[in-house]
Every structure is written in C-alpha cells, then in structure tokens.
Write a protein that holds these residues in place. Structure first.
Motif, PDB file in Angstrom:
ATOM      1  N   GLN A 155      34.767 -35.425  13.386  1.00 38.07           N
ATOM      2  CA  GLN A 155      35.306 -36.571  14.142  1.00 38.07           C
ATOM      3  C   GLN A 155      36.826 -36.642  14.125  1.00 38.07           C
ATOM      4  O   GLN A 155      37.405 -37.651  14.507  1.00 38.07           O
ATOM      5  N   SER A 166      42.469 -33.876  24.514  1.00 40.25           N
ATOM      6  CA  SER A 166      41.098 -33.351  24.590  1.00 40.25           C
ATOM      7  C   SER A 166      40.574 -33.160  23.161  1.00 40.25           C
ATOM      8  O   SER A 166      41.351 -33.194  22.199  1.00 40.25           O
ATOM      9  N   GLY A 167      39.268 -32.931  23.047  1.00 35.69           N
ATOM     10  CA  GLY A 167      38.679 -32.708  21.720  1.00 35.69           C
ATOM     11  C   GLY A 167      39.325 -31.545  20.982  1.00 35.69           C
ATOM     12  O   GLY A 167      39.631 -31.638  19.792  1.00 35.69           O
ATOM     13  N   ALA A 180      31.660 -31.135  17.713  1.00 37.44           N
ATOM     14  CA  ALA A 180      31.835 -32.083  18.816  1.00 37.44           C
ATOM     15  C   ALA A 180      32.500 -31.416  20.025  1.00 37.44           C
ATOM     16  O   ALA A 180      32.849 -32.077  20.990  1.00 37.44           O
ATOM     17  N   LEU A 181      32.661 -30.093  19.969  1.00 41.33           N
ATOM     18  CA  LEU A 181      33.433 -29.409  21.023  1.00 41.33           C
ATOM     19  C   LEU A 181      32.527 -28.545  21.906  1.00 41.33           C
ATOM     20  O   LEU A 181      31.481 -28.074  21.467  1.00 41.33           O
ATOM     21  N   LYS A 231      42.695 -32.545  19.722  1.00 40.47           N
ATOM     22  CA  LYS A 231      42.575 -33.429  18.554  1.00 40.47           C
ATOM     23  C   LYS A 231      42.298 -32.607  17.295  1.00 40.47           C
ATOM     24  O   LYS A 231      42.872 -32.857  16.244  1.00 40.47           O
ATOM     25  N   GLN A 232      41.401 -31.619  17.432  1.00 35.08           N
ATOM     26  CA  GLN A 232      41.107 -30.820  16.245  1.00 35.08           C
ATOM     27  C   GLN A 232      42.320 -29.996  15.826  1.00 35.08           C
ATOM     28  O   GLN A 232      42.523 -29.751  14.633  1.00 35.08           O
TER      29      GLN A 232
END
Ligand SMILES: Nc1ncnc2c1ncn2[C@@H]1O[C@H](COP(=O)(O)OP(=O)(O)O)[C@@H](O)[C@H]1O
Ligand SMILES: [Mg+2]
Length: 337
Positions: free
Chosen positions: A91, A143-144, A171-172, A147-148
């Motif tokens: 998350q 975007s995911g 989550a990607l 974020k990561q």
C-alpha cells in the motif's frame, strides 16, 4: 553475514485461541542475494518478514542480521539498526500531505541526517528511482508504479544493507510490476543490498529472485534456487505454484492406449532439444509426432518442454522411456493438471 533465523517462532495469543504464525524455523539468507518467499494468504510471510527487522518480537529463537543479534538489543540500539533495514509495502504508505520530495526528506529528518547534505541526498535518491521530474508532485497525482518508486527511495534513504518487500508489486499491473522488479534488481546489483521479497505470484519470483522459500501454514516447506524450484518442485504446494509452466493439455482427439502414449519431456540442458528429437526418431521404430513445445527462461537458463505423441509397439515405447530416463539433462515430466 546475511540474515539468519535460528529456531525462530512466533505465536500470537488471542483472547480465545493462539495462532502459530511461524512455527520453529531456521533460515539463512545470503549477503547480497534476492530471496523470495512465496505462499498463500495467511501462510506467515509477513510475520516472517517483520521478524527480520523485529517489528515482531520472536516468541523463541534468534534473529541475526549481518552478524548482529537483534533480539539482544535495547529498543534504542534496535532503532538504530532498523535504519539499516529498509521496508516497502503493497500500500506504499506515503504521506498524502507531503510532496514526493518531502516524503523522502521526512525519513532523513527522522534519522537526523546531516542537514547540509540532505537536499543532495534526496535528489540523488530521486534520480536513482527515476522520479526527478515528479519531485514536487503530490502522492495523489502519481501512478501506482510512481508511488512505489517513492516508497523505494524512502526505504533506501539511510543506505540500508537489507531491503524487505512485502507484496510490493501486488497492487500494480503486470507491466508496472516488471518495471519495479527491474528497479529492485538494479538496486540489488549496483548497491549490493540484500533483498527479501514476499509475494503470492510465482511470476514475480521467476522475474527477480535468486533463491526462494515456499511457505505454508507457518512453515517454510521447501527452499531452493529458483531454477530448481521450477524444474524439480518437491512439495505439492510448490507444484501448485509452478503448475502454470507444466500446464499442457492433451488434445482431445488423442486416445491413450498401450500403443499410443503421450510423453512430455523436460529439457534442463541448453541446445539439447532439436538434436534430441532427431535421436529419438533415429533410434526407435515408432511414430513420433510433436504435440506441443515451450521454453521458459529462468534466471537466463532455459527450461524446455516437449509433448510427444508416440505410437507403436508398447515394448518399444518402454525402451524409449528408458532411454529418456538415462539421458543427461533430460527427464520425463510429470504434468500437473
Ligand atoms: N498481529 C497479529 N495478531 C494475531 N494474529 C496475527 C497477527 N499477525 C498475523 N496474524 C496471523 O498469523 C497468520 C499469518 O499471517 P501473515 O504473516 O500476515 O500471513 P501472510 O503474510 O502469508 O498472508 C495468520 O493466521 C494471521 O491471521
Ligand atoms: Mg502478508
């Protein structure tokens, strides 16, 4: 050096029951390797990961990271050691009210990083994860995958020796997952950081890990290098995880009898394939046709499959099977359906 769990266990005592999240476990993770842990939900993966930085205290046993026995440390010493163990999550856990830059800076401030060098360090980290142009963006506009990347930059801020990844790509989407795994590989290679990565996807293990442990019900049931796990899975749970690459369907028009059999062979050796089928044609008085074939690359090493339909005298088919059994780097494959 590396990470050692010695007879480590973790039991949670709940009001009306106890959960043995990790049964007594020994594990050695080598310095500089990417170690994957795979298992279904509830297997105990996150618990094991959190024991490595002592976010969970073990019920019994010792956790040793790069020679330091963590469970012997005071809270204060432990906090200092934990800075050398970065962690990223599914998350992302970004601070929404801070920009990308500030999210990374926050970690450095918390660790009392030299103020005069802080801006340089943040910029260096942004560069490393490929986010220089997003420096002033807010988390909600990323975007995911981006974020990561912030999560990774933050985890690396204090130059850790170990990076723990808890379902970091779950989550990607598949393309973004590949890019993040590529970045983790680069970090491992360029910075020499040991990475422990947990996932429920064998694809992730195949893409990035050197070795893998398979977890089930609070136990590591099988540990091996990734190629061996794919080519010779031992435990049923492991077979379940690798079954995608063994998933060949026998065409419905084929009826298996004593004189008509489907044989799937597994090639563990490079270049063996074309030549080998020629040998089978030459040596055996059988009708052999190819039904299916596939080659997987695992850590750059080929693992090939060839599904053959073999027709003729059943004794001669037996001879062919014996020949396969004796051939080096070649085995008859069990098909998991
Ligand atoms: N803090 C906790 N309190 C009680 N039970 C927990 C706690 N953390 C994990 N568990 C239990 O331990 C088992 C393993 O959980 P976990 O390590 O999160 O598995 P995984 O990450 O493989 O999904 C589960 O049964 C889970 O419910
Ligand atoms: Mg988990």
């Amino acid at each position: 050096m590396g990470i050692e769990l010695r007879e480590v266990s973790k039991t949670f005592e709940l009001k009306n029951r106890r959960v043995e999240a990790l049964k007594q476990t020994d594990l050695s993770i080598k310095d500089g390797e990417i170690f994957g842990l795979i298992g279904f939900s509830g297997a105990g993966k996150s618990t094991l990961l959190r024991l490595i930085n002592l976010l969970e205290r073990p019920t019994s046993g010792s956790v040793i990271v790069n020679g330091v026995v963590l469970d012997g440390l005071s809270e204060k010493e432990l906090r200092a050691r934990r800075q050398k163990i970065g962690m990223i999550f599914q998350q992302f856990n970004l601070i929404e009210s801070k920009t990308v830059y500030e999210n990374i800076e926050f970690v450095l401030k918390a660790s009392k990083y030299d103020r005069s060098k802080m801006a340089d360090r943040v910029n260096e980290l942004l560069e490393l994860v490929g986010l220089t142009d997003k420096k002033h963006s807010w988390p909600k506009n990323l975007s995911g995958g981006q974020k990561q990347r912030v999560g990774i930059a933050r985890a690396l801020a204090n130059e850790p020796e170990v990076l723990l990844c808890d379902e970091a790509t779950s989550a990607l989407d598949p393309d973004t997952t590949k890019n993040i795994l590529k970045l983790l590989k680069k970090i491992n290679h360029d910075l020499g950081i040991t990475i422990v990565l947990i996932t429920h996807e064998m694809e992730v293990i195949k893409e990035v890990a050197d070795r893998v442990g398979v977890m089930s019900d609070g136990e590591i049931i099988e540990t091996n290098d990734v190629y061996s796990i794919f080519s010779h899975p031992q435990h049923d749970v492991t077979k379940g995880f690798v079954q995608d690459i063994y998933d060949f369907v026998i065409p419905s028009h084929i009826r298996e009898t004593d004189s008509s059999q489907v044989i799937t062979i597994k090639f563990l050796d490079e270049n063996a394939e074309a030549n080998y089928v020629n040998q089978l044609y030459r040596h055996f008085d059988l009708d052999i046709s190819i039904l299916n074939g596939r080659i997987e690359y695992i850590n750059g090493m080929p693992l090939g499959f060839l599904m053959l339909h073999v027709q003729g005298d059943s004794g001669e088919i037996g001879n062919l099977r014996a020949f396969i059994a004796e051939s080096k780097g070649i085995e008859e494959a069990e098909i998991y359906e």
